[in-house]
Design an enzyme around this catalytic site. Structure first.
Site, PDB file in Angstrom:
ATOM      1  N   CYS A   5       0.827  -1.207   0.000  1.00 34.58           N
ATOM      2  CA  CYS A   5       0.000   0.000   0.000  1.00 34.58           C
ATOM      3  C   CYS A   5       0.856   1.249   0.000  1.00 34.58           C
ATOM      4  CB  CYS A   5      -0.872   0.045   1.252  1.00 34.58           C
ATOM      5  SG  CYS A   5      -1.935  -1.385   1.427  1.00 34.58           S
ATOM      6  N   GLY A  37      -0.453   0.764  -5.143  1.00 31.17           N
ATOM      7  CA  GLY A  37      -1.738   0.109  -4.941  1.00 31.17           C
ATOM      8  C   GLY A  37      -2.755   0.584  -5.933  1.00 31.17           C
ATOM      9  N   ASN A 111       0.461   0.829   5.733  1.00 32.02           N
ATOM     10  CA  ASN A 111       1.211   0.041   4.754  1.00 32.02           C
ATOM     11  C   ASN A 111       2.027  -0.972   5.531  1.00 32.02           C
ATOM     12  OD1 ASN A 111       4.208   0.612   2.802  1.00 32.02           O
ATOM     13  ND2 ASN A 111       2.691  -0.986   2.548  1.00 32.02           N
ATOM     14  N   GLY A 112       1.811  -2.227   5.223  1.00 33.31           N
ATOM     15  CA  GLY A 112       2.574  -3.263   5.901  1.00 33.31           C
ATOM     16  C   GLY A 112       1.711  -4.466   6.188  1.00 33.31           C
ATOM     17  N   TYR A 252      12.063  -3.593  -6.781  1.00 32.97           N
ATOM     18  CA  TYR A 252      10.884  -3.591  -7.629  1.00 32.97           C
ATOM     19  C   TYR A 252       9.830  -2.554  -7.270  1.00 32.97           C
ATOM     20  CZ  TYR A 252       6.244  -5.119  -9.189  1.00 32.97           C
ATOM     21  OH  TYR A 252       4.975  -5.159  -9.695  1.00 32.97           O
ATOM     22  N   ASP A 355      15.485  -7.945 -16.156  1.00 33.49           N
ATOM     23  CA  ASP A 355      14.286  -7.682 -15.358  1.00 33.49           C
ATOM     24  C   ASP A 355      14.681  -7.618 -13.888  1.00 33.49           C
ATOM     25  OD1 ASP A 355      11.695  -7.090 -14.773  1.00 33.49           O
ATOM     26  OD2 ASP A 355      10.853  -9.006 -15.416  1.00 33.49           O
ATOM     27  N   CYS A 446      12.892 -12.941   2.007  1.00 32.95           N
ATOM     28  CA  CYS A 446      12.463 -13.653   0.791  1.00 32.95           C
ATOM     29  C   CYS A 446      13.640 -14.271   0.046  1.00 32.95           C
ATOM     30  CB  CYS A 446      11.670 -12.712  -0.120  1.00 32.95           C
ATOM     31  SG  CYS A 446      12.596 -11.263  -0.677  1.00 32.95           S
TER      32      CYS A 446
HETATM   33  P1  AMP Z   1       7.144 -14.007 -13.202  1.00 34.94           P
HETATM   34  O1  AMP Z   1       8.050 -14.355 -14.332  1.00 34.94           O
HETATM   35  O2  AMP Z   1       5.745 -14.516 -13.453  1.00 34.94           O
HETATM   36  O3  AMP Z   1       7.684 -14.401 -11.906  1.00 34.94           O
HETATM   37  O4  AMP Z   1       6.976 -12.418 -13.190  1.00 34.94           O
HETATM   38  C1  AMP Z   1       8.084 -11.616 -13.043  1.00 34.94           C
HETATM   39  C2  AMP Z   1       7.619 -10.203 -13.136  1.00 34.94           C
HETATM   40  O5  AMP Z   1       6.749  -9.891 -12.038  1.00 34.94           O
HETATM   41  C3  AMP Z   1       8.762  -9.232 -13.067  1.00 34.94           C
HETATM   42  O6  AMP Z   1       8.698  -8.434 -14.227  1.00 34.94           O
HETATM   43  C4  AMP Z   1       8.524  -8.400 -11.844  1.00 34.94           C
HETATM   44  O7  AMP Z   1       8.735  -7.046 -12.115  1.00 34.94           O
HETATM   45  C5  AMP Z   1       7.079  -8.632 -11.482  1.00 34.94           C
HETATM   46  N1  AMP Z   1       6.903  -8.658 -10.006  1.00 34.94           N
HETATM   47  C6  AMP Z   1       7.806  -8.873  -9.075  1.00 34.94           C
HETATM   48  N2  AMP Z   1       7.290  -8.825  -7.839  1.00 34.94           N
HETATM   49  C7  AMP Z   1       6.007  -8.552  -7.976  1.00 34.94           C
HETATM   50  C8  AMP Z   1       4.934  -8.340  -7.055  1.00 34.94           C
HETATM   51  N3  AMP Z   1       5.110  -8.392  -5.754  1.00 34.94           N
HETATM   52  N4  AMP Z   1       3.720  -8.084  -7.574  1.00 34.94           N
HETATM   53  C9  AMP Z   1       3.545  -8.027  -8.895  1.00 34.94           C
HETATM   54  N5  AMP Z   1       4.523  -8.201  -9.797  1.00 34.94           N
HETATM   55  C10 AMP Z   1       5.738  -8.458  -9.372  1.00 34.94           C
END
Ligand code: AMP
Length: 471
Positions: A5, A37, A111-112, A252, A355, A446
């Site tokens: 959030c 969000g 947020n949290g 990210y 990425d 993580c």
């Molecule tokens: P995937 O290959 O399905 O694991 O998706 C990877 C992509 O998901 C990357 O481009 C990340 O930027 C994005 N991503 C990473 N963490 C999250 C998150 N918490 N929520 C949504 N997207 C994410």
């Protein structure tokens, strides 16, 4: 339920000096925090007598209209944007969360994620508290009301914090008194700034920039900040030996133009890219980002490797919300809706695709397949974070352990699933050094499966255990 959030709080001291109503300023700040969000948004403003609230499901521009906002009178207020990938996207869970009690009202934007909210809630329910939503924010609000009936504001907050385990950056209004609190380990970001007519507190400094304000500083882990009498009053309620800032904010989640705990996120991501290029060099014709999350790291990778930066994928920026719809089938369609390849740039080329992270591996596989189908001769995946091997219990909604691809597969295994010619993840040391904050000050749960707070069924990091004894 886990949530990511954005929170904001604003107080304007001289109403005659500020032509822009507080509600509108909060609205602009929420726009700046929209990336944190997209599922719901809300604003509560206090006019000295009562709180008034507008909240609803959807993006900031969908929830608020000008007439309603202008009608929301008051010099002090808080706002919230909420993101939840779980099914529990109910209107009742929209924030700010407001509890009226005999002495007034408490409004909260959180947020949290609390690790012990279930236990706290059960206990409160046994005492007769009635809950209307399923979010842990409501638990905090009830605890606060309970303490406010017995103590002054500072003691009340201290007593609430003693009971909470987990992450919380909070913007709080007790009647029209604005406060901000950051949990003792400082998991989630929270900063304060000045605007012409008063103060602002926000999850990220971009919200302060948007208001043409000036970033003063981060709220310190364990600190309660009260904005009153035209000043910022600081109460350091907890003073832990180490903090535990979330690394994923840098990787990210946060906007690259935000400064979090002293580090400009853009610079961190650029260093991540440079480091990645040193850790996993590969011969190629071009470095390309997965937009938008990989852009800054790809720039760093290109600088360091001296391989040209060129885009191979174009993102449709107007369908952001499809991204968060739950379910695997929808997620796959969403990728196709979201991205297109630039065939001419790719044809016959060896492409390094940068990425920020791989969570489930599904999106990465789709994107790599698209780049191959567009004619790339090789696709090398370079990832700006170490393998995500364990779930987040502290506010980043990633996936369960079952869904996390790196929790079950080796790096060559992941490489095969995402169909890359090679795969290179950033090392943990590489990430820590790129962030530029001491390892002891970061949450790496993580990435290491060892968490800075006690979580049932999970390991606690040794160093933290020590610290908890000392505390
Ligand atoms: P995937 O290959 O399905 O694991 O998706 C990877 C992509 O998901 C990357 O481009 C990340 O930027 C994005 N991503 C990473 N963490 C999250 C998150 N918490 N929520 C949504 N997207 C994410």
């Amino acid at each position: 339920m886990r949530e990511e959030c954005g929170v904001v709080g604003i107080i304007q001291f001289n109403p005659e000096l500020h032509p822009v109503p507080s509600a509108l300023r909060i609205y602009y700040a929420l726009y700046a925090l929209q990336h944190r969000g997209q599922e719901s948004a809300g604003i509560t403003v206090h006019d000295g007598k009562h709180p008034g609230t507008i909240k609803g499901m959807g993006l900031v521009p969908e929830v608020f209209n000008k007439d309603d906002l202008v009608g929301l009178k008051g010099d002090v207020g808080i706002g919230h944007v909420r993101y939840s990938t779980s099914g529990d996207s109910r209107i009742e869970n929209c924030q700010p969360f407001i509890v009226n009690y005999k002495s007034g009202s408490v409004s909260l934007a959180h947020n949290g994620n609390l690790v012990n909210s279930h236990d706290l809630r059960t206990q409160l329910e046994a005492e007769g508290h009635i809950f209307v939503a399923s979010s842990d924010t409501e638990v905090i609000a009830h605890l606060l009301v309970k303490e406010l009936l017995k103590h002054d504001v500072v003691e009340a907050v201290r007593n609430v914090m003693k009971q909470l385990n987990g992450s919380y950056s909070l913007a709080i209004m007790i009647d029209d008194l604005l406060m901000a609190v950051r949990d003792p380990l400082g998991f989630k970001p929270l900063c304060i700034g000045t605007i012409d007519s008063g103060f602002v507190v926000a999850s990220e400094s971009v919200a302060i920039d948007t208001l043409n304000g000036k970033l003063l500083r981060d709220v310190k882990p364990g600190e309660l900040v009260i904005f009153r009498n035209g000043d910022v009053e600081s109460h350091q309620l907890f003073d832990e030996k180490y903090s535990a800032h979330c690394v994923f904010e840098y990787v990210y989640f946060a906007r690259p133009d935000s400064i979090i705990d002293g580090q400009l996120v853009y610079k961190v991501r650029e260093r991540i890219g440079e480091r990645l290029a040193r850790e996993h060099p590969v011969e190629a014709d071009m470095v390309s980002p997965v937009p938008d999350s990989g852009i800054t790291s790809a720039i760093g990778f290109s600088k360091e490797s001296k391989i040209d930066y060129e885009e191979s994928l174009m993102k449709n920026r107007y369908i952001g919300r499809t991204f968060i719809l739950p379910g695997q089938a929808m997620r796959e369609t969403a990728v196709r809706l979201k991205m297109n390849t630039i065939g001419e740039n790719i044809k016959g080329k060896k492409v390094i695709l940068v990425d920020d992270s791989i969570v489930r591996g599904t999106t990465s596989r789709r994107i790599i397949d698209m780049v191959r189908n567009a004619g790339a001769s090789e696709v090398h995946a370079r990832i700006g974070s170490p393998p995500i091997v364990a779930p987040c219990y502290l506010g980043i909604d990633m996936a369960s352990r079952d869904e996390l691809i790196a929790a079950h597969k080796t790096i060559p295994g992941v490489e095969a699933v995402i169909n890359a010619d090679s795969l290179g993840y950033l090392s943990i040391d590489g990430l820590v050094e790129s962030i530029g904050i001491n390892r002891d000050e970061l949450c790496l749960g993580c990435l290491t499966s060892a968490y800075p707070v006690e979580i049932p069924g999970e390991n606690i990091c040794q160093r933290r255990q020590l610290k908890l004894h000392e505390f």
